[in-house]
Scaffold this active site. Sequence first.
Site, PDB file in Angstrom:
ATOM      1  N   ASP A 116       0.832  -1.198   0.000  1.00 21.58           N
ATOM      2  CA  ASP A 116       0.000   0.000   0.000  1.00 21.58           C
ATOM      3  C   ASP A 116       0.871   1.255   0.000  1.00 21.58           C
ATOM      4  OD1 ASP A 116      -2.314   1.484   0.033  1.00 21.58           O
ATOM      5  OD2 ASP A 116      -2.636   1.302   2.186  1.00 21.58           O
ATOM      6  N   ASN A 146     -10.524  -3.068  -6.542  1.00 18.92           N
ATOM      7  CA  ASN A 146      -9.730  -2.124  -7.342  1.00 18.92           C
ATOM      8  C   ASN A 146     -10.307  -1.855  -8.736  1.00 18.92           C
ATOM      9  OD1 ASN A 146      -6.408  -3.036  -6.054  1.00 18.92           O
ATOM     10  ND2 ASN A 146      -7.836  -1.446  -5.389  1.00 18.92           N
TER      11      ASN A 146
HETATM   12  C1  FPP Z   1      -1.829   0.230  -3.371  1.00 17.61           C
HETATM   13  O1  FPP Z   1      -1.406   1.550  -3.427  1.00 17.61           O
HETATM   14  C2  FPP Z   1      -1.293  -0.562  -4.465  1.00 17.61           C
HETATM   15  C3  FPP Z   1      -2.030  -1.141  -5.446  1.00 17.61           C
HETATM   16  C4  FPP Z   1      -3.486  -0.994  -5.563  1.00 17.61           C
HETATM   17  C5  FPP Z   1      -1.433  -1.925  -6.508  1.00 17.61           C
HETATM   18  C6  FPP Z   1      -0.097  -2.540  -6.224  1.00 17.61           C
HETATM   19  C7  FPP Z   1       0.551  -2.756  -7.533  1.00 17.61           C
HETATM   20  C8  FPP Z   1       1.859  -2.673  -7.818  1.00 17.61           C
HETATM   21  C9  FPP Z   1       2.923  -2.474  -6.835  1.00 17.61           C
HETATM   22  C10 FPP Z   1       2.286  -2.783  -9.237  1.00 17.61           C
HETATM   23  C11 FPP Z   1       1.825  -4.019  -9.928  1.00 17.61           C
HETATM   24  C12 FPP Z   1       2.277  -5.256  -9.242  1.00 17.61           C
HETATM   25  C13 FPP Z   1       2.674  -6.394  -9.822  1.00 17.61           C
HETATM   26  C14 FPP Z   1       3.037  -7.567  -8.973  1.00 17.61           C
HETATM   27  C15 FPP Z   1       2.789  -6.569 -11.258  1.00 17.61           C
HETATM   28  P1  FPP Z   1      -2.519   2.683  -3.471  1.00 17.61           P
HETATM   29  O2  FPP Z   1      -2.659   3.111  -4.871  1.00 17.61           O
HETATM   30  O3  FPP Z   1      -3.755   2.188  -2.803  1.00 17.61           O
HETATM   31  O4  FPP Z   1      -1.835   3.790  -2.589  1.00 17.61           O
HETATM   32  P2  FPP Z   1      -2.548   4.907  -1.701  1.00 17.61           P
HETATM   33  O5  FPP Z   1      -3.310   4.175  -0.623  1.00 17.61           O
HETATM   34  O6  FPP Z   1      -1.395   5.702  -1.188  1.00 17.61           O
HETATM   35  O7  FPP Z   1      -3.432   5.678  -2.637  1.00 17.61           O
END
Ligand code: FPP
Length: 250
Positions: free
Chosen positions: A23, A71
Site C-alpha cells: 500500500d 480495485n
Molecule cells: C496500493 O497503493 C497498491 C495497489 C493498488 C497496486 C499494487 C501494484 C503494484 C505495486 C504494481 C503491480 C504489481 C505487480 C506484482 C505486477 P494505493 O494506490 O492504494 O496507494 P494509496 O493508498 O497511497 O493511494
Amino acid sequence: MKGKLESLIDRQKLPVHVAIIMDGNGRWAENKNLDRISGHREGMKSVRSVITAAKDLGIGYITLYAFSAQNWQRPKSEVDALMELLKHYLLKERDKLIENGIRLNAIGRLDELPKTVFDVLKETMEMTKQGREMTLTLALSYGGREEIVDAVKKIISDGSVSPAFINEADLTHRLYTNGMPEPDLLIRTSGEMRLSNFMLWQIAYAEIYVTRTLWPNFRKRHLMKAIINYQNRERRFGLTGEQLKKREAI
Ligand code: FPP
C-alpha cells in the site's frame, strides 16, 4: 558478506510464507507531485527487489496483493495502467523467474482479468512450474470474502459433502490457496491497520507487521526488519504456554 540486519535473522525460524499488502503507491506519488501511475511504476521496483530478497533469504512462499476485487472501481485509466504494468512485468521477468527457480502462481477471480493479461499470466505460470526455490503468488482481482463465497459454491456444487459434515478442511481445500501453507507473517506498508479483504481465512494465526514505509520505498532491509520482528514474537495458536512447550517437545 552479510550485513548487520541479515546476521540478526535466525535461519531456523524463518517464516515459510510471507504475505504482503503493498500500500502507499498513490501517496508516494502525491508526495512527489506525480500522478498515481508513476507511484505504481515505482512500486514495481519494490516488487522486484522484495522477490529477489525473499528468495535469497530462503522464504518458501511470498504472496503479493497486487490487485483487489474492489480495485476495478478505480478510474479506468488507473486500472488499465495496472493491467499493463502487470503484463509488462510478466513478459519482462519470466526468464529471471525461471533462472531463479521461482514458480509463479495466482489467486483471485482470474477470469475477470483482460484476456491478454490472463493469457500471459497462464503462460508464465506454465513456464515457471518447475521452480522449486520459491513460490510467488500474485493476488489478482482477489477478495477474501469472494474467495470464501467461491469455496462455498464449490462445496455445494460438488454435492459430495453433506452439510452436517462440512469442516474447516473442506473449505480450506476449496480456497484459491489450496495446497499452500497459511501465511506466517503478513506485512502491510504505509501504516494503515486494516486487512482490506486480504486472505481473511488464511491469516487467522498470522503475525501482522505494519510499517509506515510507503510501498515504493520498501526494500530488502525493510523485509529483514519485519522478519526480525516476527522472530521475536511468541506464536501461540490459541494454546497455553505449557501446551506449546509440549507441542515443541514432540
Ligand atoms: C496500493 O497503493 C497498491 C495497489 C493498488 C497496486 C499494487 C501494484 C503494484 C505495486 C504494481 C503491480 C504489481 C505487480 C506484482 C505486477 P494505493 O494506490 O492504494 O496507494 P494509496 O493508498 O497511497 O493511494
